[in-house]
Design a protein around this motif. Structure first.
Motif, PDB file in Angstrom:
ATOM      1  N   GLY A 169       0.825  -1.213   0.000  1.00 13.41           N
ATOM      2  CA  GLY A 169       0.000   0.000   0.000  1.00 13.41           C
ATOM      3  C   GLY A 169       0.857   1.260   0.000  1.00 13.41           C
ATOM      4  N   ALA A 170       1.953   1.231   0.762  1.00  9.69           N
ATOM      5  CA  ALA A 170       2.840   2.407   0.822  1.00  9.69           C
ATOM      6  C   ALA A 170       3.473   2.677  -0.537  1.00  9.69           C
ATOM      7  CB  ALA A 170       3.920   2.183   1.883  1.00  9.69           C
ATOM      8  N   VAL A 171       3.858   1.622  -1.239  1.00 11.09           N
ATOM      9  CA  VAL A 171       4.462   1.790  -2.571  1.00 11.09           C
ATOM     10  C   VAL A 171       3.436   2.384  -3.542  1.00 11.09           C
ATOM     11  CG1 VAL A 171       5.472   0.557  -4.537  1.00 11.09           C
ATOM     12  CG2 VAL A 171       6.142  -0.062  -2.204  1.00 11.09           C
ATOM     13  N   ARG A 172       2.222   1.889  -3.470  1.00 11.70           N
ATOM     14  CA  ARG A 172       1.157   2.422  -4.344  1.00 11.70           C
ATOM     15  C   ARG A 172       0.889   3.881  -4.042  1.00 11.70           C
ATOM     16  NH1 ARG A 172      -3.587  -1.836  -5.575  1.00 11.70           N
ATOM     17  NH2 ARG A 172      -4.361   0.057  -6.552  1.00 11.70           N
ATOM     18  N   GLU A 173       0.853   4.209  -2.755  1.00 10.32           N
ATOM     19  CA  GLU A 173       0.548   5.597  -2.366  1.00 10.32           C
ATOM     20  C   GLU A 173       1.628   6.575  -2.790  1.00 10.32           C
ATOM     21  OE1 GLU A 173      -0.478   5.710   1.809  1.00 10.32           O
ATOM     22  OE2 GLU A 173      -2.016   4.183   1.411  1.00 10.32           O
ATOM     23  N   MET A 174       2.864   6.071  -2.979  1.00 14.41           N
ATOM     24  CA  MET A 174       3.943   6.933  -3.478  1.00 14.41           C
ATOM     25  C   MET A 174       3.693   7.321  -4.935  1.00 14.41           C
ATOM     26  SD  MET A 174       6.431   7.529  -1.311  1.00 14.41           S
ATOM     27  CE  MET A 174       7.755   7.968  -2.422  1.00 14.41           C
ATOM     28  N   GLY A 175       2.694   6.700  -5.570  1.00 10.75           N
ATOM     29  CA  GLY A 175       2.421   6.993  -6.980  1.00 10.75           C
ATOM     30  C   GLY A 175       3.218   6.121  -7.928  1.00 10.75           C
ATOM     31  N   TYR A 176       3.870   5.088  -7.397  1.00 11.20           N
ATOM     32  CA  TYR A 176       4.645   4.186  -8.258  1.00 11.20           C
ATOM     33  C   TYR A 176       3.703   3.382  -9.156  1.00 11.20           C
ATOM     34  CZ  TYR A 176       9.151   5.177  -6.141  1.00 11.20           C
ATOM     35  OH  TYR A 176      10.310   5.796  -5.755  1.00 11.20           O
ATOM     36  N   GLN A 177       4.212   3.028 -10.338  1.00 10.82           N
ATOM     37  CA  GLN A 177       3.399   2.336 -11.336  1.00 10.82           C
ATOM     38  C   GLN A 177       3.439   0.821 -11.208  1.00 10.82           C
ATOM     39  OE1 GLN A 177       1.405   4.204 -13.478  1.00 10.82           O
ATOM     40  NE2 GLN A 177       2.119   5.640 -11.926  1.00 10.82           N
ATOM     41  N   GLY A 178       4.400   0.304 -10.432  1.00  2.98           N
ATOM     42  CA  GLY A 178       4.500  -1.137 -10.283  1.00  2.98           C
ATOM     43  C   GLY A 178       5.647  -1.502  -9.365  1.00  2.98           C
ATOM     44  N   ALA A 179       5.710  -2.809  -8.999  1.00  8.45           N
ATOM     45  CA  ALA A 179       6.778  -3.272  -8.115  1.00  8.45           C
ATOM     46  C   ALA A 179       7.011  -4.760  -8.354  1.00  8.45           C
ATOM     47  CB  ALA A 179       6.413  -3.016  -6.651  1.00  8.45           C
ATOM     48  N   VAL A 180       8.257  -5.188  -8.116  1.00  7.30           N
ATOM     49  CA  VAL A 180       8.615  -6.591  -8.341  1.00  7.30           C
ATOM     50  C   VAL A 180       8.898  -7.301  -7.022  1.00  7.30           C
ATOM     51  CG1 VAL A 180       9.454  -6.347 -10.702  1.00  7.30           C
ATOM     52  CG2 VAL A 180      11.021  -5.892  -8.806  1.00  7.30           C
ATOM     53  N   SER A 181       8.464  -8.565  -6.965  1.00  9.20           N
ATOM     54  CA  SER A 181       8.667  -9.391  -5.778  1.00  9.20           C
ATOM     55  C   SER A 181       9.614 -10.526  -6.144  1.00  9.20           C
ATOM     56  CB  SER A 181       7.318  -9.949  -5.318  1.00  9.20           C
ATOM     57  OG  SER A 181       6.872 -10.935  -6.241  1.00  9.20           O
ATOM     58  N   LEU A 182       9.678 -11.549  -5.292  1.00  6.64           N
ATOM     59  CA  LEU A 182      10.474 -12.735  -5.623  1.00  6.64           C
ATOM     60  C   LEU A 182       9.584 -13.965  -5.766  1.00  6.64           C
ATOM     61  CD1 LEU A 182      13.732 -12.229  -3.528  1.00  6.64           C
ATOM     62  CD2 LEU A 182      13.504 -12.251  -6.009  1.00  6.64           C
ATOM     63  N   ARG A 183       8.265 -13.730  -5.893  1.00  7.97           N
ATOM     64  CA  ARG A 183       7.387 -14.850  -6.203  1.00  7.97           C
ATOM     65  C   ARG A 183       7.766 -15.353  -7.595  1.00  7.97           C
ATOM     66  NH1 ARG A 183       2.454 -14.865  -8.627  1.00  7.97           N
ATOM     67  NH2 ARG A 183       2.360 -12.593  -8.630  1.00  7.97           N
ATOM     68  N   LYS A 184       7.838 -16.682  -7.742  1.00  8.93           N
ATOM     69  CA  LYS A 184       8.296 -17.247  -9.021  1.00  8.93           C
ATOM     70  C   LYS A 184       7.170 -17.276 -10.046  1.00  8.93           C
ATOM     71  CE  LYS A 184      11.803 -20.562  -7.463  1.00  8.93           C
ATOM     72  NZ  LYS A 184      11.509 -20.867  -6.060  1.00  8.93           N
ATOM     73  N   GLY A 185       7.502 -16.948 -11.292  1.00  8.44           N
ATOM     74  CA  GLY A 185       6.527 -17.113 -12.354  1.00  8.44           C
ATOM     75  C   GLY A 185       6.675 -16.074 -13.439  1.00  8.44           C
ATOM     76  N   LYS A 186       5.909 -16.258 -14.520  1.00  8.69           N
ATOM     77  CA  LYS A 186       5.847 -15.283 -15.604  1.00  8.69           C
ATOM     78  C   LYS A 186       4.714 -14.308 -15.307  1.00  8.69           C
ATOM     79  CE  LYS A 186       7.107 -18.916 -18.848  1.00  8.69           C
ATOM     80  NZ  LYS A 186       6.763 -19.610 -20.091  1.00  8.69           N
ATOM     81  N   VAL A 187       4.756 -13.147 -15.958  1.00  7.16           N
ATOM     82  CA  VAL A 187       3.731 -12.128 -15.746  1.00  7.16           C
ATOM     83  C   VAL A 187       2.520 -12.431 -16.629  1.00  7.16           C
ATOM     84  CG1 VAL A 187       3.199  -9.669 -15.921  1.00  7.16           C
ATOM     85  CG2 VAL A 187       5.489 -10.394 -15.226  1.00  7.16           C
ATOM     86  N   THR A 188       1.336 -12.414 -16.022  1.00  9.19           N
ATOM     87  CA  THR A 188       0.096 -12.586 -16.782  1.00  9.19           C
ATOM     88  C   THR A 188      -0.866 -11.452 -16.414  1.00  9.19           C
ATOM     89  OG1 THR A 188      -1.097 -13.830 -15.098  1.00  9.19           O
ATOM     90  CG2 THR A 188       0.335 -15.105 -16.573  1.00  9.19           C
TER      91      THR A 188
END
Ligand SMILES: [Zn+2]
Length: 221
Positions: A169-188
């Protein structure tokens, strides 16, 4: 919204950077050639989230000096761009103890941006944000340092992939457009833009190892 986001750390010769979280420049070059021959130049995460098609997004966590040195020369022939995640309050990866390595200097980071690469926020001191009371301050402090350096971060990378709903939520509130985690997988299309999955690439991954992770392992029982 379909691509694969790859997660790298160091990019140096084994004699200098060892095997820990390192991919040799020649291995990175082979991986980049595989994607660009099939899908054209690679775009940064910022450009991908802005609607650009890309066969893969390359992300470099912590922005080691070795990555700042070797990645631009590997990407230049295909006119590809990458995303570098910067820890603004550290000069080495001291969280790795004896295996700490130098991080890119401010001058190197600004030069990466000038060359067309994306510079993203990876906090001020690289804590586990889900165990840190001042998680919002970590994100904001790094953001304002990057802006002082003339940069405009719009994506974020959670150190260690550690997150919880308040952190996201804090990252979203900064107005950022996206963020990356370490969950494994391709983007869908089903993915949350602020918790995008990635594939970690390691020393033992030549091109064959990476292709195994991307195209074979997901289909094993
Ligand atoms: Zn990191």
């Amino acid at each position: 919204m379909r691509t694969v986001i790859l997660c790298y750390h160091k990019v140096g010769p084994i004699a200098e950077d060892g095997r820990f979280l390192n991919v040799e420049p020649r291995h990175l070059a082979a991986q980049v050639r595989f994607f660009t021959r099939r899908g054209g130049p690679l775009a940064s995460l910022q450009k991908f989230l802005g609607g650009k098609t890309t066969p893969a997004v390359l992300t470099f966590d912590d922005t080691y000096q070795s990555a700042a040195t070797h990645v631009p020369e590997v990407l230049a022939p295909s006119r590809s761009a990458a995303t570098f995640y910067v820890v603004t309050g550290k000069t080495t990866s001291d969280w790795d103890g004896e295996r700490a390595r130098p991080l890119a200097t401010r001058e190197q980071i600004v030069e990466l941006a000038r060359a067309g690469h994306e510079i993203g926020n990876h906090t001020h001191t690289h804590p586990h944000l889900n165990q840190t009371e001042n998680f919002a301050e970590e994100i904001c402090t790094a953001d304002s340092h990057l802006r002082d350096w003339g940069l405009s971060p719009t994506t974020f990378c959670y150190p260690y992939g550690s997150l919880n709903p308040a952190v996201v939520g804090a990252v979203r509130e900064m107005g950022y457009q996206g963020a990356v985690s370490l969950r494994k997988g391709k983007v869908t299309d089903e993915d949350d833009r602020w918790q995008l999955p990635r594939i970690v690439v390691g020393y033992s991954d030549g091109l064959a190892g990476l292709l195994y992770k991307l195209y074979i392992r997901p289909f094993l029982p």
